[in-house]
Design a protein around this motif. Structure first.
Motif, short mmCIF file in Angstrom:
data_model
loop_
_atom_site.label_atom_id
_atom_site.label_comp_id
_atom_site.label_asym_id
_atom_site.label_seq_id
_atom_site.Cartn_x
_atom_site.Cartn_y
_atom_site.Cartn_z
N LYS A 142 -35.29 38.54 109.86
CA LYS A 142 -34.60 39.76 110.29
C LYS A 142 -34.50 39.74 111.81
CE LYS A 142 -36.82 42.32 106.52
NZ LYS A 142 -37.70 43.47 106.18
N HIS A 143 -33.30 39.86 112.32
CA HIS A 143 -33.13 39.75 113.77
C HIS A 143 -31.93 40.58 114.21
CE1 HIS A 143 -32.96 38.00 117.77
NE2 HIS A 143 -34.12 37.38 117.52
N GLU A 144 -32.16 41.42 115.22
CA GLU A 144 -31.09 42.29 115.71
C GLU A 144 -30.03 41.53 116.50
OE1 GLU A 144 -32.59 45.67 117.73
OE2 GLU A 144 -33.55 46.51 115.92
N GLY A 145 -30.31 40.26 116.82
CA GLY A 145 -29.32 39.45 117.52
C GLY A 145 -28.20 38.97 116.62
N VAL A 146 -28.38 39.10 115.32
CA VAL A 146 -27.33 38.69 114.38
C VAL A 146 -26.31 39.82 114.27
CG1 VAL A 146 -26.81 37.96 112.03
CG2 VAL A 146 -28.98 37.32 113.08
N PRO A 147 -25.03 39.55 114.49
CA PRO A 147 -24.02 40.60 114.38
C PRO A 147 -24.04 41.25 113.00
CG PRO A 147 -23.09 38.65 115.40
CD PRO A 147 -24.45 38.26 114.89
N ARG A 148 -23.85 42.55 112.96
CA ARG A 148 -23.82 43.28 111.69
C ARG A 148 -22.71 42.71 110.80
NH1 ARG A 148 -25.39 48.32 110.70
NH2 ARG A 148 -24.96 47.61 108.56
N GLY A 149 -23.02 42.66 109.51
CA GLY A 149 -22.03 42.20 108.54
C GLY A 149 -21.99 40.69 108.38
N THR A 150 -22.87 39.97 109.12
CA THR A 150 -22.91 38.51 108.99
C THR A 150 -24.34 38.06 108.72
OG1 THR A 150 -23.24 38.15 111.36
CG2 THR A 150 -20.96 38.18 110.55
N ALA A 151 -24.47 36.88 108.14
CA ALA A 151 -25.75 36.20 107.97
C ALA A 151 -25.58 34.82 108.58
CB ALA A 151 -26.13 36.10 106.50
N LEU A 152 -26.35 34.55 109.62
CA LEU A 152 -26.20 33.30 110.38
C LEU A 152 -27.28 32.33 109.93
CD1 LEU A 152 -24.56 31.96 112.66
CD2 LEU A 152 -26.29 32.82 114.27
N MET A 153 -26.86 31.13 109.51
CA MET A 153 -27.81 30.19 108.93
C MET A 153 -27.83 28.87 109.67
SD MET A 153 -28.00 28.71 105.04
CE MET A 153 -28.66 30.26 104.47
N ASP A 154 -29.04 28.35 109.89
CA ASP A 154 -29.26 27.00 110.44
C ASP A 154 -29.59 26.09 109.27
OD1 ASP A 154 -29.71 24.83 112.03
OD2 ASP A 154 -31.71 25.46 112.66
N ALA A 155 -28.67 25.20 108.92
CA ALA A 155 -28.83 24.33 107.74
C ALA A 155 -29.38 22.97 108.14
CB ALA A 155 -27.49 24.16 107.04
N PRO A 156 -29.97 22.24 107.18
CA PRO A 156 -30.43 20.87 107.46
C PRO A 156 -29.23 19.97 107.79
CG PRO A 156 -31.41 21.72 105.44
CD PRO A 156 -30.33 22.67 105.83
N ASP A 157 -29.57 18.77 108.32
CA ASP A 157 -28.53 17.80 108.69
C ASP A 157 -27.80 17.29 107.45
OD1 ASP A 157 -29.49 18.04 111.29
OD2 ASP A 157 -30.91 16.39 111.02
#
Length: 559
Positions: A142-157
């Protein structure tokens, strides 16, 4: 909730045009759900040219349906999933952390760095995040730096050394509403970035690109070259962000370097604008489905065409094989060899041929007849063994012909693959032959039983008397065995039967010979059936592609 109610609710919550919501509501979900069912059922059992590629495409289509389309259609209000994807060392984790302004995903020089996917969601959006691959495979932050309405994901290589990481990365990409593809100035010309972008284009996904670690002195040249390559692939409208090379460093990037990406993500912030991304990707994905399904239809129909050729090849063998098998049985050669030897033995040791015949009727005592019947049981064993060998031989010859038709020069595609195991067929063939030979013996017993039940008024007093005398001289089983040996072509038993029955035996022998010929022809058909059974599956039916064609028509109406 009715489709209309669903549309109205979506319109109130997210400001989506009710007509669009209706289009992407229950109707589309039902069509895609039915498509998923029929794609899963569309197997490709024959290894013909193109099958491997078609199967891989089918698996990818199933993954897209399971991991993106169905979950997304079921819940349009969930945040738009933006996945940072790329190759090893592209700097995804550093970029991810820099966009959030905090190190929440492990970054470093060791590879692979991202062992566990991380998905950042604004605290107010957590409850609306739909369960699926994203929530199952990634650690939620949970992070307030993520824009509302989006889910930002860091995926494996995507090219991770670990197979599990590669698989997870591809699963997450299938679940994404938007791909944020990260590559570097040193690696943007590699095959991997373009393969991933082609894949995104193929499934209709929305894409943006980050060119990371670009030397300042080459920035203009490299950006122009990359833009030209993207234009050649029909990606001229794909957003491109360039991050200059800052040299070796640890921690977050200067906020100024990621500000353009941050602004772009903020442009999608809020339920209404993020849902626009979702709907755009959904429409792109739905629009890409007909081509995928058409390819699968072609592959399924190709399987049916090959199966048709294989069935014809099998059937072309049957008539000649059956004719040869019948001719071999009716020639009488089966009654020679072991049957003749066993009859000669019984005639010598048990005197089965020493029967007095007076006025055409066998004369003997009941005791002598019982002794002959017991002795003839050994002949029956040989008769059944000979009949079994005839059935097996017919099967073996047919098997050889089928191998030539299916695996020899000019054979249809995939012919070898439908030939059953020689070992298993040998066992099945022997078991079938033994059962059929035993049934033939029971028919012979039934023939003699009918002689006993014959009415002297209709069959003639002399014929009935001769039959009664023969049954007394050899017993019912013994007389049936002699008729079988005669039907096989044994001359000694034929002479003995003629002595005790005369013309009365003609119809009985003809019936037994006919049944033997029918059964040996059936042995040929059984051999062909054992091969054709591999083709008697729903996937190779003439109408196997019909369900997919129905789904294709529905998709075209929607798109």
């Amino acid at each position: 909730m009715t489709p209309g109610t669903r549309s109205a609710v979506l319109g109130r919550r997210g400001g989506v045009d009710p007509n669009v919501a209706e289009q992407l509501g229950f109707t589309v979900h039902d069509v895609v759900r039915d498509l998923r069912r029929d794609v899963a059922a569309a197997t490709l059992p024959l290894p013909v040219d193109g099958t491997e590629e078609a199967e891989a495409s089918r698996e990818r289509l199933l993954a897209q349906l399971d991991e993106h389309l169905l979950p997304r259609l079921a819940e349009l209000s969930s945040p738009a999933v933006v996945v940072l994807a790329g190759s090893t060392g592209a700097g995804k984790s550093t970029l991810f952390n820099s966009l959030l302004g905090e190190e929440v995903s492990e970054a470093g020089v060791l590879r692979p760095t991202t062992r566990e996917p991380v998905v950042g969601v604004h605290p107010r959006d957590v409850d609306t995040l739909t369960a699926g691959p994203v929530t199952e495979l990634a650690r939620l932050v949970k992070h307030e730096g993520v824009p509302r309405g989006t889910a930002l994901m860091d995926a494996p290589d995507l090219d991770s050394l670990l197979k599990e990481n590669r698989s997870t990365a591809h699963q997450l990409l299938e679940a994404a509403d938007l791909w944020l593809f990260v590559t570097t100035a040193a690696r943007y010309g590699d095959a991997l970035p373009w393969q991933a972008l082609d894949r995104a284009k193929e499934r209709g996904a929305s894409v943006a690109m980050v060119l990371n670690r670009v030397p300042k002195e080459n920035l203009t040249t490299i950006r122009a070259d990359l833009n030209a390559r993207m234009k050649e692939r029909g990606m001229k409208d794909v957003p491109l962000f360039v991050v200059p090379d800052v040299g070796p460093h640890e921690g977050l990037l200067d906020p100024k370097l990621v500000a353009p990406i941050q602004r772009w993500l903020n442009l999608m912030a809020g339920p209404e604008r993020s849902r626009t991304v979702i709907l755009r990707t959904l429409k792109g994905a739905l629009g890409a489905l007909p081509d995928w399904v058409t390819g699968l239809v072609t592959a399924v129909e190709q399987q049916g065409t090959v199966a048709f050729d294989l069935r014809n090849a099998v059937q072309s063998v049957v008539p000649d094989a059956q004719l040869a098998a019948r001719t071999a049985v009716l020639s009488g050669t089966s009654g020679e060899g072991t049957v003749a030897a066993r009859f000669a033995e019984l005639a010598s040791t048990d005197h089965i041929s020493r029967v007095t015949v007076r006025d055409g009727i066998a004369r003997t005592t009941k005791r002598a007849g019982k002794a002959r019947e017991t002795a003839l049981l050994r002949l029956r064993e040989e008769v059944e063994a000979t009949a079994t060998r005839a059935f097996v031989a017919a099967g073996v010859r047919t098997e050889e012909s089928l191998q030539g038709a299916l695996a020899g020069p000019g054979a249809p595609a995939a012919g070898e693959t439908i030939l059953p195991s020689a070992t298993s067929r040998a066992k099945d063939r022997l078991a079938w032959g033994q059962r059929t030979a035993a049934e033939w013996s029971r028919l012979a017993d039934d023939v003699v039983g009918r002689m006993a039940d014959s009415d002297p008024d209709s069959s003639g007093t002399e014929a009935a008397a001769r039959a009664a005398g023969a049954r007394k001289a050899f017993g019912d089983v013994g007389l049936a065995t002699l008729l079988q040996a005669t039907a096989l072509g044994n001359e000694d038993s034929a002479n003995l039967v003629d002595r005790v029955l005369g013309e009365t035996a003609g119809a009985a022998i003809e019936e037994l010979q006919g049944e033997l010929a029918d059964q040996v022809a059936l042995a040929v058909a059984e051999e062909a059936r054992s091969v054709q059974s591999a083709l008697d599956v729903p996937a190779l039916a003439d109408d196997a592609a019909a369900p997919l064609r129905v789904r294709l028509a529905e998709l075209r109406r929607l798109t």
